[in-house]
Each structure stands twice: as C-alpha cells, then as structure tokens.
Design an enzyme around this catalytic site. Sequence first.
Site, PDB file in Angstrom:
ATOM      1  N   GLU A 134      99.716  44.894 143.013  1.00 30.40           N
ATOM      2  CA  GLU A 134     100.269  44.557 141.691  1.00 30.40           C
ATOM      3  C   GLU A 134     101.754  44.282 141.892  1.00 30.40           C
ATOM      4  OE1 GLU A 134      99.598  47.636 138.676  1.00 30.40           O
ATOM      5  OE2 GLU A 134     101.478  47.116 137.685  1.00 30.40           O
ATOM      6  N   GLU A 139     109.477  44.236 133.381  1.00 28.08           N
ATOM      7  CA  GLU A 139     108.832  45.397 132.771  1.00 28.08           C
ATOM      8  C   GLU A 139     109.878  46.392 132.286  1.00 28.08           C
ATOM      9  OE1 GLU A 139     106.018  47.388 135.320  1.00 28.08           O
ATOM     10  OE2 GLU A 139     105.037  48.383 133.638  1.00 28.08           O
TER      11      GLU A 139
HETATM   12  C1  LIG Z   1      99.593  46.217 129.719  1.00 26.30           C
HETATM   13  O1  LIG Z   1     100.750  46.250 130.418  1.00 26.30           O
HETATM   14  C2  LIG Z   1     101.110  47.440 131.063  1.00 26.30           C
HETATM   15  C3  LIG Z   1     102.403  47.223 131.683  1.00 26.30           C
HETATM   16  O2  LIG Z   1     102.302  46.530 132.872  1.00 26.30           O
HETATM   17  C4  LIG Z   1     100.038  47.851 132.015  1.00 26.30           C
HETATM   18  O3  LIG Z   1     100.348  49.006 132.740  1.00 26.30           O
HETATM   19  C5  LIG Z   1      98.806  48.066 131.235  1.00 26.30           C
HETATM   20  O4  LIG Z   1      97.750  48.394 132.112  1.00 26.30           O
HETATM   21  C6  LIG Z   1      98.457  46.821 130.463  1.00 26.30           C
HETATM   22  N1  LIG Z   1      97.360  47.145 129.613  1.00 26.30           N
HETATM   23  C7  LIG Z   1      96.176  46.639 129.803  1.00 26.30           C
HETATM   24  C8  LIG Z   1      95.088  47.109 128.927  1.00 26.30           C
HETATM   25  O5  LIG Z   1      95.943  45.807 130.623  1.00 26.30           O
END
Ligand SMILES: *[C@@H]1O[C@H](CO)[C@@H](O)[C@H](O)[C@H]1NC(C)=O
Length: 319
Positions: A134, A139
């Site tokens: 990742e 962020e």
């Molecule tokens: C949305 O973004 C956050 C930040 O990167 C991430 O950690 C989170 O898993 C995301 N939510 C989903 C449901 O993908």
Amino acid sequence: MKPQLVAFTATLLCLLAAPAEAYYTVLQESYTPSNFFSKFNFYTAYPTHGFVQYLSKADAAARGMIRTFPDAVYIGVDNTTANAFSGRASVRLESMATFQRGLIILDLEHMPGGICGTWPAFWTLGDDWPNNGEIDIIEGVHDNAVNSMALHTSAGCTITGAGGTGSLTTSNCDVNAAGQGPNQGCAISATCTNSYGDGFNANGSGGIYATEWNSAFIKIWYFPRGSVIPADVLGPNPAPETWGPPVGMFQGACNIDQKFRKHRIIINTTFCGDWAGNVWSDHPNCLAKEPTCNAFVQNHPEAFADAYWRIKSLRVFSS
Ligand SMILES: *[C@@H]1O[C@H](CO)[C@@H](O)[C@H](O)[C@H]1NC(C)=O
Ligand SMILES: *[C@@H]1O[C@H](CO)[C@@H](O)[C@H](O)[C@H]1NC(C)=O
Ligand SMILES: *[C@@H]1O[C@H](CO)[C@@H](O)[C@H](O)[C@H]1NC(C)=O
C-alpha cells in the site's frame, strides 16, 4: 589526451551518467473531467472500520456528491444530514486499471480541509493486503496541518528516509513491526503546512502531487500552485530526476518489485475509524466540540462543507 580520446571519454562519461529512466514518455492512463467517473469503481461495501456509508455512483450523482465540470471533477461528502446515525455518506473510488511502477501525477485544486472527524486519502493498494503493499500519497486526519505519507507491507521492508525533505516518523514498512503502532508502516511527514488540508487549499488553489515508483525507490513530491512548478510536471514528458529532492523518499532494505504489485488508485474520504477515531482525544480542538469522533460526524453536517476533492487531472505514466 588526444582529441579523439577526449571525445571518447566524454561520451563514455555521459553514457555512464545517463539515468536509466531519463523521463517518462508512455501515458498509460489519463483521467480527465469527461472520463473520470467512468474509469473508477465505486466501493459500496459497508466498511468494518469508519463511521461512513459509501454510495454507489448513481446515488452519489443523484445527491450531487460527484459532479463533473469542464475543468475538474468534484467528489464531496454529505454535508446536510442532521442526524447521520449510521455513518455519514461519502464516496470511495477505486481505479479499474492496475499499475506497477510508473509516475502518478495528480493535479488538484482542493482536498478535504483539515476538518475534525475526516480521514481523507489518495493512495494505491494491491490485492491480498499487506502482501502486495500500500502506498499512501496524501493522507491525514482531523485538523492535521501537514501531509503524512506511508508504505505498508509484509515483513522485510525498511526505509532510511534519507534524501527527502520530509521527516521520518517510522522506518519499518511491515504492518506488524515490533515497536511501532499497529499498521503504522513506514511513514514520512511533510514539514510545510501547505501540503495538506486548509493550507494546501489556500496556496493559490491546491497544487500537484507526483509519485515516482520504480524498482529502486518510491518518491513523492508536491508542488503548491503558488510556487514555481517545473514546466514538465504537467507536460507530455515529465522528468522527475530534474525536480530536486522529493518530500517523501522511500528507499532502503526493501525489494520494491516484490512488495508492491498491481496497485489500484483509491480516493476516499472516510470518517473516524481506526486512525481518526482513535486519536480524537489527541486533537483538543476536536475534543472540545464533541466527546467522540462518531458523535461529531453524526451531528454536524455543516462542518463537512469543505470536505471535498476537486481534481483537474490524474495521469499515470509507465516506465
Ligand atoms: C478509506 O481510507 C482510509 C485511509 O486510507 C483507509 O484506511 C480505509 O481502509 C478506507 N476505507 C475503506 C472502506 O476502504
Ligand atoms: C455540500 O455538498 C453538496 C453535495 O456534495 C455540494 O453540492 C455542495 O456544494 C456542498 N456545500 C458546500 C458549501 O460545499
Ligand atoms: C505557496 O507556497 C509557496 C511555496 O511554499 C510559497 O512561496 C507561497 O508564498 C505560497 N503562496 C500562498 C498564496 O500561500
């Protein structure tokens, strides 16, 4: 030396000094306002973490939360529901195309402002997390003033942080690294307040984030609109080796080709959840408004009017 020898030596030196990838010429994907929303999937599964309801494309469009303008796309959140008791509506986009190595250039006018309860991110993700990695490019949470960049991997990937202008927070990219918070990964914080949230938006309407991902390193630059932006950044042949040191320099004992594979680009604005929910009480401005992150997100629609992305273009060059 004889002239021929001088010429030969000079040629040899140039050949030796030439970087493996002088500049990028192959535009793998180009996201423009007119094609943008046809090239992303809308993720709607109810997330196990986060006080959010992700909408389908049809619902998001009907509620004005995704909109297309001639020069940009708008991606917003619900800023009207007074009692969002099962989570506030938002959008999570995931690119249909996958990428491995290359140069990702995002030109944006606005990102979600530094708002209590929000956790916006522009990032890339491989399948079978964390085995294919990742890369978090933009962020932050709540009223953070600076951007936080990070890599998340399986065991066996560390970085030094050397060579970038940002400051190293953690060096082990392994999501289970001993001595680091759970899923902290290796992280670098920008030092300038025009890198994230309100500061970024105020700087002459946003700017550009560029991420170069090759076998040797992952580098992240940002260029605030109000600064001198190298002309090639938005041109057809961007040449990152001429841009000077990046903010985030991720390089070290890490086999990047093995740890980062076939990523999709993700853009989401979530609320509370693992990071934002857990640090609510560390943000005094937020804590003063409501005792918990969820309570704030549930009860204060007006706070989220500025929690939107306005993106002019997104281009991915392959190496
Ligand atoms: C949305 O973004 C956050 C930040 O990167 C991430 O950690 C989170 O898993 C995301 N939510 C989903 C449901 O993908
Ligand atoms: C509130 O959200 C809607 C839908 O996303 C949007 O059209 C509107 O511009 C937002 N309000 C403000 C003040 O940004
Ligand atoms: C934008 O950022 C640049 C570089 O940090 C700075 O020189 C400039 O003063 C900023 N402009 C505004 C309007 O904040």
